[in-house]
Enzyme design. Structure first.
Site, mmCIF file in Angstrom:
data_model
loop_
_atom_site.group_PDB
_atom_site.id
_atom_site.type_symbol
_atom_site.label_atom_id
_atom_site.label_comp_id
_atom_site.label_asym_id
_atom_site.label_seq_id
_atom_site.Cartn_x
_atom_site.Cartn_y
_atom_site.Cartn_z
ATOM 1 N N ASP A 13 0.823 -1.225 0.000
ATOM 2 C CA ASP A 13 0.000 0.000 0.000
ATOM 3 C C ASP A 13 0.853 1.269 0.000
ATOM 4 O O ASP A 13 0.450 2.298 0.544
ATOM 5 C CB ASP A 13 -0.940 0.029 1.213
ATOM 6 C CG ASP A 13 -1.772 -1.231 1.335
ATOM 7 O OD1 ASP A 13 -2.401 -1.605 0.328
ATOM 8 O OD2 ASP A 13 -1.777 -1.841 2.416
ATOM 9 N N GLU A 14 2.011 1.212 -0.646
ATOM 10 C CA GLU A 14 2.926 2.367 -0.633
ATOM 11 C C GLU A 14 2.640 3.382 -1.735
ATOM 12 O O GLU A 14 3.297 4.426 -1.788
ATOM 13 C CB GLU A 14 4.389 1.905 -0.783
ATOM 14 C CG GLU A 14 4.883 0.948 0.290
ATOM 15 C CD GLU A 14 4.753 -0.514 -0.116
ATOM 16 O OE1 GLU A 14 5.332 -1.363 0.574
ATOM 17 O OE2 GLU A 14 4.064 -0.787 -1.122
ATOM 18 N N LYS A 16 2.324 2.164 -5.105
ATOM 19 C CA LYS A 16 3.041 1.609 -6.264
ATOM 20 C C LYS A 16 2.308 1.861 -7.571
ATOM 21 O O LYS A 16 2.933 2.069 -8.605
ATOM 22 C CB LYS A 16 3.259 0.109 -6.072
ATOM 23 C CG LYS A 16 4.179 -0.249 -4.919
ATOM 24 C CD LYS A 16 4.390 -1.743 -4.807
ATOM 25 C CE LYS A 16 3.136 -2.484 -4.385
ATOM 26 N NZ LYS A 16 2.659 -2.124 -3.030
ATOM 27 N N ASN A 38 -4.994 -10.210 -4.629
ATOM 28 C CA ASN A 38 -4.845 -9.601 -3.305
ATOM 29 C C ASN A 38 -4.175 -8.240 -3.394
ATOM 30 O O ASN A 38 -4.198 -7.459 -2.441
ATOM 31 C CB ASN A 38 -4.043 -10.515 -2.375
ATOM 32 C CG ASN A 38 -2.687 -10.902 -2.936
ATOM 33 O OD1 ASN A 38 -2.454 -10.843 -4.146
ATOM 34 N ND2 ASN A 38 -1.777 -11.325 -2.079
ATOM 35 N N GLY A 40 -3.942 -4.417 -4.880
ATOM 36 C CA GLY A 40 -4.833 -3.396 -5.407
ATOM 37 C C GLY A 40 -4.059 -2.134 -5.678
ATOM 38 O O GLY A 40 -3.659 -1.440 -4.752
ATOM 39 N N HIS A 41 -3.782 -1.856 -6.943
ATOM 40 C CA HIS A 41 -3.021 -0.665 -7.313
ATOM 41 C C HIS A 41 -3.985 0.410 -7.796
ATOM 42 O O HIS A 41 -4.646 0.248 -8.815
ATOM 43 C CB HIS A 41 -1.977 -1.003 -8.381
ATOM 44 C CG HIS A 41 -0.869 -1.863 -7.844
ATOM 45 N ND1 HIS A 41 0.159 -2.339 -8.628
ATOM 46 C CD2 HIS A 41 -0.626 -2.329 -6.594
ATOM 47 C CE1 HIS A 41 0.977 -3.060 -7.875
ATOM 48 N NE2 HIS A 41 0.518 -3.063 -6.646
ATOM 49 N N GLN A 225 2.243 -6.011 -3.177
ATOM 50 C CA GLN A 225 2.512 -6.037 -1.737
ATOM 51 C C GLN A 225 3.804 -5.247 -1.421
ATOM 52 O O GLN A 225 4.034 -4.208 -2.014
ATOM 53 C CB GLN A 225 2.580 -7.474 -1.212
ATOM 54 C CG GLN A 225 1.230 -8.182 -1.175
ATOM 55 C CD GLN A 225 0.872 -8.849 -2.476
ATOM 56 O OE1 GLN A 225 1.669 -9.525 -3.113
ATOM 57 N NE2 GLN A 225 -0.353 -8.687 -2.901
ATOM 58 N N THR A 308 -9.447 -4.893 0.087
ATOM 59 C CA THR A 308 -10.322 -5.352 1.164
ATOM 60 C C THR A 308 -11.211 -4.259 1.733
ATOM 61 O O THR A 308 -12.232 -4.565 2.345
ATOM 62 C CB THR A 308 -9.481 -5.921 2.319
ATOM 63 O OG1 THR A 308 -8.669 -4.856 2.868
ATOM 64 C CG2 THR A 308 -8.581 -7.041 1.839
ATOM 65 N N GLY A 309 -10.829 -2.991 1.561
ATOM 66 C CA GLY A 309 -11.565 -1.900 2.185
ATOM 67 C C GLY A 309 -11.274 -1.753 3.663
ATOM 68 O O GLY A 309 -11.850 -0.895 4.342
ATOM 69 N N ARG A 312 -6.333 0.746 7.360
ATOM 70 C CA ARG A 312 -4.921 0.434 7.556
ATOM 71 C C ARG A 312 -4.429 0.954 8.898
ATOM 72 O O ARG A 312 -4.859 2.009 9.360
ATOM 73 C CB ARG A 312 -4.087 1.053 6.436
ATOM 74 C CG ARG A 312 -4.390 0.475 5.063
ATOM 75 C CD ARG A 312 -3.667 1.226 3.961
ATOM 76 N NE ARG A 312 -4.041 0.726 2.640
ATOM 77 C CZ ARG A 312 -4.213 1.485 1.571
ATOM 78 N NH1 ARG A 312 -4.037 2.794 1.660
ATOM 79 N NH2 ARG A 312 -4.564 0.952 0.422
ATOM 80 N N LYS A 338 3.154 10.286 -0.620
ATOM 81 C CA LYS A 338 2.278 10.870 0.407
ATOM 82 C C LYS A 338 3.013 11.796 1.370
ATOM 83 O O LYS A 338 2.653 11.874 2.561
ATOM 84 C CB LYS A 338 1.538 9.764 1.160
ATOM 85 C CG LYS A 338 0.508 9.028 0.297
ATOM 86 C CD LYS A 338 -0.478 8.244 1.139
ATOM 87 C CE LYS A 338 -1.612 7.707 0.282
ATOM 88 N NZ LYS A 338 -2.631 7.008 1.092
ATOM 89 N N SER A 420 6.281 11.919 -4.453
ATOM 90 C CA SER A 420 4.872 12.094 -4.794
ATOM 91 C C SER A 420 4.245 13.070 -3.805
ATOM 92 O O SER A 420 4.372 12.912 -2.586
ATOM 93 C CB SER A 420 4.138 10.752 -4.743
ATOM 94 O OG SER A 420 2.752 10.938 -4.942
#
Length: 437
Positions: A13-14, A16, A38, A40-41, A225, A308-309, A312, A338, A420
């Site tokens: 979740d970085e 990517k 699994n 999610g980009h 991942q 998954t929603g 985090r 971020k 970013s």
């Protein structure tokens, strides 16, 4: 060579998806080398949000060839849905999407097994899997029971006994966990659809990549991942079931080390983790831990999993963990995402070491139980009051933000080459243009 591996330097979740999308504009080929649905980009382009799970992020660039490697596990139903979603948004993948013929398939019974095991895990707490069937599919691959895309070209009389035997094996386990068995007809329906829709996309991936490199094409290897979730080098057993590190890019696509030029690690300016497992700098998990700084990161950063929603867990940047990722991947540069989420903090922190049972350490313990007892030691820096959101010029960065970046470079031992400053494709600062030359 101009080929680049881009992968996560934390727990996933970085950001990517955005970085790969940005790099894809400079590349002719993008290839996913591990993981499955699994991952999610998320891409934000012109305000429009697109989430990709199987298909490489480069698909949004016309003319870019997108490949799914044999190191991945592929859910035929979800990939077909993803292709349909792209088409409904005006993006045509036909002619630009190919799949390694040796790619393993996720069956409905894999998903059922994943969910049943997580719900009734014996001998310990849940691992926090996504329930997508990833672990069971990789188990069958290692156990030499799996069904690959190339197998769909076999006559039904030859393939069906293998499918039936695998399903019997799965249903035996499902009954053990008290779950309903999966019908053979349901699996056959999935495989028949995959035979019609996906088998025509099959390719000899190593040969295709070699031919493209010989013609001078630049290739981007896209990981899913993050390094701290690697099956060998992550926080085992709270990891994924594949090799998320740079070595996995080689085995998962069929190229050799000489094909790689740069290894780009992608990390947030803070840290997040989804699911269970040790997380030394954790501040906020939405339930028991409610540190205001961590809650602010989660709120401003919109920290919900794309697959998954789930909310985090959030915490300060952990240089010990990222330094470990730099080491096991041979990273030559970092993309920091971020940064704008930290705007307005009075102070910002970076973990530069741990305290384990009264002893100072500067590495990741191999045992998850020990890692869970680690307490962070922080380097504290003054924050910056002005906004970095949307900046595209390095000269406009606040001095204190530059100091924060410099401290990350010092502690992680690698330069920050890309920054970013927002979710959109254009909100980025290239700090080291020579890295991408």
């Amino acid at each position: 060579m101009g080929n680049i591996i881009a992968l996560g330097a934390q727990w996933g979740d970085e950001g990517k998806g955005k970085v790969v999308d940005l790099l894809a504009a400079r590349m002719e080929v993008v290839v996913r080398f591990q993981g499955g649905p699994n991952a999610g980009h998320t891409l934000i382009i012109g305000g429009a949000r697109t989430v990709l799970h199987h298909i490489p992020s480069g698909i949004l660039h016309p003319g870019t060839l997108c490949l799914i490697g044999s190191g991945t596990v592929l859910d035929p139903e979800k990939l077909s849905e993803e292709i349909a979603q792209l088409r409904s948004g005006g993006i045509e993948p036909e002619g630009r999407l190919r799949i390694a013929e040796r790619c393993q398939l996720i069956l409905p019974s894999h998903r059922m097994l994943d969910e049943a095991r997580e719900a009734g895990r014996r001998g310990g707490r849940p691992l926090g899997t996504t329930g997508c069937g990833i672990g069971p599919a990789y188990e069958d691959k290692a156990g030499r029971r799996g069904i690959r895309l190339a197998d769909l070209a076999q006559p039904e009389a030859k393939l069906l006994p293998r499918v039936r035997a695998l399903l019997d094996y799965h249903n035996h386990q499902l009954r053990y966990y008290g779950a309903d068995p999966v019908a053979l007809e349901a699996v056959e329906a999935v495989l028949n659809r995959a035979r019609a829709e996906l088998l025509p996309l099959a390719c000899d991936l190593p040969r295709l990549l070699r031919e493209r490199m010989a013609s001078g094409a630049r290739i981007l290897f896209e990981g899913a991942q993050g390094a701290m979730l690697d099956i060998d080098h992550g926080t085992y057993p709270f990891v994924t079931s594949s090799s998320t590190v740079a070595g996995g890019a080689l085995s998962g696509t069929g190229v050799g080390p000489a094909a790689i030029g740069q290894v780009l690690g992608i990390a947030k300016a803070y840290a997040t983790r989804v699911g269970e497992g040790p997380f030394p700098t954790e501040l906020y998990d939405g339930e028991q831990l409610r540190d205001p700084a961590g809650a602010r990161m989660a709120d401003v950063g919109r920290e919900f999993g794309a697959t998954t929603g789930r909310l985090r867990r959030t915490g300060w940047f952990d240089a010990v963990a990222v330094r470990h990722a730099v080491c096991v991947n041979g990273m030559t540069g970092l993309a920091l995402t971020k940064l704008d989420v930290l705007d307005g903090f009075e102070e910002v922190r970076i973990c530069d070491g741990y305290l384990l049972d009264g002893t100072s350490i500067d590495r990741i313990p191999p045992l998850a139980e020990e890692y869970g007892r680690c307490r962070p030691h922080y380097r504290t820096l003054p924050g910056w009051r002005c906004s970095t959101y949307g900046l595209t010029d390095a000269a406009a960065l606040p001095e204190r933000a530059r100091d924060f970046i410099a401290a990350i470079e010092e502690l992680c031992g690698v330069p920050v080459v890309l920054l970013s400053t927002g979710p959109d494709r254009e909100q980025v600062i290239t700090l080291r243009p020579d890295f991408f030359a």
